[in-house]
Design a protein around this motif. Structure first.
Motif, PDB file in Angstrom:
ATOM      1  N   ALA A  77     -15.323  23.023   3.996  1.00 40.98           N
ATOM      2  CA  ALA A  77     -15.284  21.667   4.554  1.00 40.98           C
ATOM      3  C   ALA A  77     -15.201  20.620   3.449  1.00 40.98           C
ATOM      4  O   ALA A  77     -14.409  19.674   3.534  1.00 40.98           O
ATOM      5  N   SER A  78     -16.016  20.781   2.415  1.00 43.97           N
ATOM      6  CA  SER A  78     -16.007  19.810   1.315  1.00 43.97           C
ATOM      7  C   SER A  78     -14.670  19.818   0.592  1.00 43.97           C
ATOM      8  O   SER A  78     -14.136  18.755   0.230  1.00 43.97           O
ATOM      9  N   SER A  79     -14.105  21.006   0.373  1.00 44.42           N
ATOM     10  CA  SER A  79     -12.804  21.101  -0.291  1.00 44.42           C
ATOM     11  C   SER A  79     -11.710  20.459   0.558  1.00 44.42           C
ATOM     12  O   SER A  79     -10.830  19.752   0.033  1.00 44.42           O
ATOM     13  N   LEU A  80     -11.770  20.678   1.872  1.00 40.32           N
ATOM     14  CA  LEU A  80     -10.780  20.100   2.771  1.00 40.32           C
ATOM     15  C   LEU A  80     -10.823  18.573   2.738  1.00 40.32           C
ATOM     16  O   LEU A  80      -9.788  17.910   2.603  1.00 40.32           O
ATOM     17  N   VAL A  81     -12.021  18.008   2.884  1.00 43.42           N
ATOM     18  CA  VAL A  81     -12.135  16.541   2.896  1.00 43.42           C
ATOM     19  C   VAL A  81     -11.706  15.960   1.554  1.00 43.42           C
ATOM     20  O   VAL A  81     -11.035  14.915   1.495  1.00 43.42           O
ATOM     21  N   SER A  82     -12.062  16.634   0.469  1.00 44.19           N
ATOM     22  CA  SER A  82     -11.639  16.163  -0.854  1.00 44.19           C
ATOM     23  C   SER A  82     -10.121  16.118  -0.962  1.00 44.19           C
ATOM     24  O   SER A  82      -9.540  15.142  -1.458  1.00 44.19           O
ATOM     25  N   ASP A  83      -9.454  17.169  -0.470  1.00 43.84           N
ATOM     26  CA  ASP A  83      -7.983  17.205  -0.515  1.00 43.84           C
ATOM     27  C   ASP A  83      -7.369  16.160   0.407  1.00 43.84           C
ATOM     28  O   ASP A  83      -6.330  15.570   0.093  1.00 43.84           O
ATOM     29  N   LEU A  84      -7.989  15.916   1.562  1.00 41.29           N
ATOM     30  CA  LEU A  84      -7.475  14.882   2.459  1.00 41.29           C
ATOM     31  C   LEU A  84      -7.612  13.491   1.842  1.00 41.29           C
ATOM     32  O   LEU A  84      -6.705  12.657   1.947  1.00 41.29           O
ATOM     33  N   LEU A  85      -8.726  13.244   1.176  1.00 40.60           N
ATOM     34  CA  LEU A  85      -8.916  11.947   0.518  1.00 40.60           C
ATOM     35  C   LEU A  85      -7.877  11.733  -0.583  1.00 40.60           C
ATOM     36  O   LEU A  85      -7.471  10.589  -0.846  1.00 40.60           O
ATOM     37  N   MET A 104      -5.524  25.392   9.803  1.00 34.59           N
ATOM     38  CA  MET A 104      -6.066  26.612   9.207  1.00 34.59           C
ATOM     39  C   MET A 104      -7.316  26.311   8.395  1.00 34.59           C
ATOM     40  O   MET A 104      -8.325  27.027   8.483  1.00 34.59           O
ATOM     41  N   ARG A 105      -7.289  25.236   7.631  1.00 28.30           N
ATOM     42  CA  ARG A 105      -8.445  24.921   6.778  1.00 28.30           C
ATOM     43  C   ARG A 105      -9.617  24.378   7.594  1.00 28.30           C
ATOM     44  O   ARG A 105     -10.776  24.581   7.226  1.00 28.30           O
ATOM     45  N   LEU A 106      -9.323  23.707   8.677  1.00 29.31           N
ATOM     46  CA  LEU A 106     -10.410  23.299   9.578  1.00 29.31           C
ATOM     47  C   LEU A 106     -11.104  24.537  10.150  1.00 29.31           C
ATOM     48  O   LEU A 106     -12.330  24.586  10.247  1.00 29.31           O
ATOM     49  N   GLY A 107     -10.301  25.546  10.515  1.00 32.14           N
ATOM     50  CA  GLY A 107     -10.867  26.779  11.040  1.00 32.14           C
ATOM     51  C   GLY A 107     -11.718  27.498  10.025  1.00 32.14           C
ATOM     52  O   GLY A 107     -12.775  28.060  10.359  1.00 32.14           O
ATOM     53  N   ALA A 108     -11.291  27.499   8.751  1.00 35.92           N
ATOM     54  CA  ALA A 108     -12.079  28.134   7.690  1.00 35.92           C
ATOM     55  C   ALA A 108     -13.417  27.435   7.500  1.00 35.92           C
ATOM     56  O   ALA A 108     -14.392  28.051   7.062  1.00 35.92           O
ATOM     57  N   ALA A 109     -13.459  26.155   7.848  1.00 36.06           N
ATOM     58  CA  ALA A 109     -14.711  25.390   7.752  1.00 36.06           C
ATOM     59  C   ALA A 109     -15.543  25.518   9.024  1.00 36.06           C
ATOM     60  O   ALA A 109     -16.576  24.857   9.165  1.00 36.06           O
ATOM     61  N   GLY A 110     -15.092  26.366   9.970  1.00 35.10           N
ATOM     62  CA  GLY A 110     -15.847  26.564  11.205  1.00 35.10           C
ATOM     63  C   GLY A 110     -15.650  25.467  12.223  1.00 35.10           C
ATOM     64  O   GLY A 110     -16.442  25.313  13.147  1.00 35.10           O
ATOM     65  N   PHE A 111     -14.572  24.681  12.091  1.00 36.65           N
ATOM     66  CA  PHE A 111     -14.312  23.547  12.979  1.00 36.65           C
ATOM     67  C   PHE A 111     -12.970  23.781  13.661  1.00 36.65           C
ATOM     68  O   PHE A 111     -11.928  23.811  13.006  1.00 36.65           O
ATOM     69  N   ARG A 112     -12.979  23.937  14.985  1.00 35.00           N
ATOM     70  CA  ARG A 112     -11.758  24.294  15.706  1.00 35.00           C
ATOM     71  C   ARG A 112     -11.553  23.356  16.897  1.00 35.00           C
ATOM     72  O   ARG A 112     -11.746  23.736  18.052  1.00 35.00           O
ATOM     73  N   PRO A 113     -11.172  22.119  16.630  1.00 39.69           N
ATOM     74  CA  PRO A 113     -10.897  21.189  17.734  1.00 39.69           C
ATOM     75  C   PRO A 113      -9.615  21.584  18.463  1.00 39.69           C
ATOM     76  O   PRO A 113      -8.767  22.304  17.936  1.00 39.69           O
ATOM     77  N   SER A 114      -9.477  21.105  19.690  1.00 42.57           N
ATOM     78  CA  SER A 114      -8.264  21.397  20.456  1.00 42.57           C
ATOM     79  C   SER A 114      -7.068  20.673  19.835  1.00 42.57           C
ATOM     80  O   SER A 114      -7.225  19.721  19.056  1.00 42.57           O
ATOM     81  N   LYS A 115      -5.869  21.117  20.184  1.00 45.91           N
ATOM     82  CA  LYS A 115      -4.654  20.537  19.607  1.00 45.91           C
ATOM     83  C   LYS A 115      -4.496  19.067  19.948  1.00 45.91           C
ATOM     84  O   LYS A 115      -3.896  18.301  19.197  1.00 45.91           O
ATOM     85  N   THR A 116      -5.040  18.664  21.092  1.00 45.16           N
ATOM     86  CA  THR A 116      -4.893  17.279  21.532  1.00 45.16           C
ATOM     87  C   THR A 116      -6.096  16.414  21.171  1.00 45.16           C
ATOM     88  O   THR A 116      -6.156  15.243  21.546  1.00 45.16           O
ATOM     89  N   ALA A 117      -7.054  16.989  20.463  1.00 45.96           N
ATOM     90  CA  ALA A 117      -8.287  16.248  20.147  1.00 45.96           C
ATOM     91  C   ALA A 117      -8.009  15.077  19.215  1.00 45.96           C
ATOM     92  O   ALA A 117      -7.092  15.114  18.387  1.00 45.96           O
ATOM     93  N   ARG A 118      -8.799  14.050  19.364  1.00 51.70           N
ATOM     94  CA  ARG A 118      -8.802  12.924  18.432  1.00 51.70           C
ATOM     95  C   ARG A 118     -10.018  13.098  17.526  1.00 51.70           C
ATOM     96  O   ARG A 118     -11.143  13.216  18.008  1.00 51.70           O
ATOM     97  N   LEU A 119      -9.785  13.111  16.226  1.00 54.15           N
ATOM     98  CA  LEU A 119     -10.873  13.283  15.271  1.00 54.15           C
ATOM     99  C   LEU A 119     -11.295  11.923  14.734  1.00 54.15           C
ATOM    100  O   LEU A 119     -10.447  11.141  14.290  1.00 54.15           O
ATOM    101  N   VAL A 120     -12.590  11.680  14.768  1.00 54.80           N
ATOM    102  CA  VAL A 120     -13.123  10.410  14.273  1.00 54.80           C
ATOM    103  C   VAL A 120     -13.797  10.663  12.930  1.00 54.80           C
ATOM    104  O   VAL A 120     -14.811  11.369  12.855  1.00 54.80           O
ATOM    105  N   PRO A 121     -13.245  10.111  11.833  1.00 54.89           N
ATOM    106  CA  PRO A 121     -13.881  10.289  10.523  1.00 54.89           C
ATOM    107  C   PRO A 121     -15.099   9.371  10.373  1.00 54.89           C
ATOM    108  O   PRO A 121     -15.082   8.233  10.850  1.00 54.89           O
ATOM    109  N   VAL A 122     -16.127   9.881   9.736  1.00 51.37           N
ATOM    110  CA  VAL A 122     -17.367   9.119   9.510  1.00 51.37           C
ATOM    111  C   VAL A 122     -17.773   9.294   8.050  1.00 51.37           C
ATOM    112  O   VAL A 122     -17.684  10.400   7.502  1.00 51.37           O
TER     113      VAL A 122
END
Length: 515
Positions: free
Chosen positions: A257-265, A277-295
């Motif tokens: 998760a930390s590596s993913l967010v670092s790369d996104l930033l 794929m990287r969200l899944g590796a971090a244990g986070f599997r939102p639906s394809k239509t989900a809206r993700l809210v960054p905090v």
């Protein structure tokens, strides 16, 4: 469970009509066994914690000095107390024994009614043994539950939650250097440290002879300290294994998760498939239509940020992922409902337990690498503004949103000279009045504008009476010379106020750099 001398007297010796003659401050001594003996030299045969019952037969015919020695030796062996039956050897307790017991604060008890000692011992010792059996049963049940958590692949937080429920008190897990790793039964990091300061018990958590953490129990448990430690020791083993395993595996989900967010930033992810794929590796599997809210979260104890975000997500039944990048904590939250105002819902969820944290909630993003990168960068920038405002005493909200800070973010793109000109042209007289009189008219004006010019909401936010608010607003209106509530002036004034705060942040940055 522990029985005290007072408990034994009240529950099991009451039929013998006991009278405490000395050592009243020892009535809370732990009684580990009730034993009867007429042997004079019984002291060396006792290990401590016994309540000794005797008729005094072994003391018959000895002198006063020998009787004093008898009492002194029992006290030195940490015996819980001695109860002597009156009417067989002594009609009343020898005075020298009472004086000696008083001198060494040793409980000396006269039993004024004859009751068979075997009945007294059986009653008290059955109670003692049943308490120990109950503790063993509870330890066994807890051990089975914790091993089930481990078998299910659950981590330290789940184990800590089970353990806290079993002992019914707050638990805090401290790592090396007393770093806060996890907590259960507390609202925030401040409450966690309060529990540590008021700790009732603590046990080491180790693996293969290495100390990996310390488990601390705060106040509130109905268990006595010894039983509490015994229960905590049951949890220390599974916690040690889980923590060591997480460390040996590199804490894979958290690191992913930390590596993913670092790369996104840093905008290093382009394809949507790579993102999923990287969200899944971090244990986070939102639906394809989900809206993700960054905090983005700034908190004094970084490890508590993930707990804060997890709690906020749980309050709104949302999926979430937590990450730490440098000194800032981040979360991606996928609200369970696609409709509705997700930003306001998440702000409210964080606000109920934010403590000393500063939190900024971003705008909902599609499951798209570029959009999510932009959203995270924007929320990071907004957090830096919110933290700076709170540090400078600008009365900023602890939990806010990119939406609420849109004007601030826009003003930050302007050159310093333009910001100064904007603030001076619109609210220069108000700024000058505050500087000269030490007032807070500038803050009052911004608060009033941000609350839709509602006198009720503004007065509540400023903690003022409405009459005091009206006086301030009249003063502001006289200084700037026009109606600041008019729709055509409203946006420009808000931008000017943001520009003025930006100048304050800039001055604070320069001052820190000079230091």
């Amino acid at each position: 469970m522990v029985l005290t001398l007072r408990d034994v007297l009240d529950r099991h010796l009451v039929s013998a009509d006991p009278q405490v003659l000395s050592g009243y401050d020892g009535l809370d001594n732990e009684v580990r066994w009730v034993h009867s003996s007429e042997i004079f030299e019984i002291g060396p045969l006792l290990s401590g914690g016994e309540l000794l019952l005797t008729t005094g037969l072994g003391l018959a015919g000895v002198d006063a000095g020998t009787r004093r020695h008898y009492i002194r030796e029992l006290a030195q062996r940490n015996v819980a107390g001695v109860a002597i039956e009156m009417g067989r050897t002594f009609d009343e307790m020898p005075d020298e024994m009472v004086r000696e017991a008083s001198a060494v604060h040793f409980p000396l008890i006269a039993l004024r009614t004859v009751v068979p000692f075997i009945d007294l011992c059986r009653s008290a010792n059955t109670d003692l043994v049943s308490g120990e059996v109950d503790l063993l049963r509870r330890r066994s049940d807890l051990g089975a539950a914790l091993h089930a958590e481990m078998a299910a692949g659950n981590g330290a937080p789940s184990i800590l939650k089970r353990l806290a429920a079993a002992v019914d008190c707050p638990l805090v897990l401290l790592g090396s250097g007393n770093a806060l790793m996890a907590a259960e039964g507390v609202d925030d990091d401040h409450s966690a440290w309060q529990a540590v300061d008021a700790q009732v018990a603590a046990v080491p958590v180790g693996m293969r002879g290495e100390l990996v953490a310390t488990l601390v129990a705060g106040p509130g448990s109905q268990l006595d300290p010894a039983a509490l430690v015994s229960m905590l020791e049951v949890g220390a083993g599974p916690l040690g294994v889980t923590l060591s395993l997480s460390r040996e595996l590199g804490g894979l989900p958290h690191r992913a998760a930390s590596s993913l967010v670092s790369d996104l930033l840093d905008a290093r992810i382009d394809r949507r498939s790579d993102l999923v794929m990287r969200l899944g590796a971090a244990g986070f599997r939102p639906s394809k239509t989900a809206r993700l809210v960054p905090v983005a979260v700034d908190v004094p104890i970084p490890r508590m940020a993930s707990q804060l975000s997890a709690s906020a997500a749980k309050r709104i039944s949302a999926q979430s992922m937590h990450a730490q990048v440098h000194a800032t904590s981040y979360a991606l939250i996928a609200p369970s409902r696609p409709d509705g105002d997700a930003v306001t819902e998440i702000v409210d969820a964080y606000a109920s337990g934010s403590g000393e944290a500063t939190v900024v909630v971003g705008d909902p993003c599609r499951l798209d690498a570029h959009e999510l990168s932009s959203g995270l960068v924007r929320v990071r920038h907004a957090l830096s503004l919110a933290v700076a405002d709170r540090r400078s005493g600008n009365h900023s909200e602890a939990v806010t949103s990119v939406r609420a800070l849109a004007a601030d973010l826009a003003v930050e793109t302007l050159p310093d000279a333009v910001r100064s000109e904007l603030a001076a042209a619109a609210i220069g007289p108000v700024i000058a009045w505050d500087t000269e009189h030490g007032s807070e008219l500038t803050h009052t004006l911004e608060t009033h504008l941000r609350h839709g010019c509602s006198a009720t909401r503004s007065a509540a936010a400023l903690n003022l009476g409405r009459q005091s608010l009206y006086q301030r607003l009249d003063r502001i209106r006289g200084l700037i010379g026009f109606d600041f509530t008019a729709p055509q002036t409203y946006p420009g004034l808000l931008m000017a106020l943001c520009a003025y705060r930006a100048q304050g942040r800039r001055s604070a940055d320069l001052s820190r750099s000079a230091d």
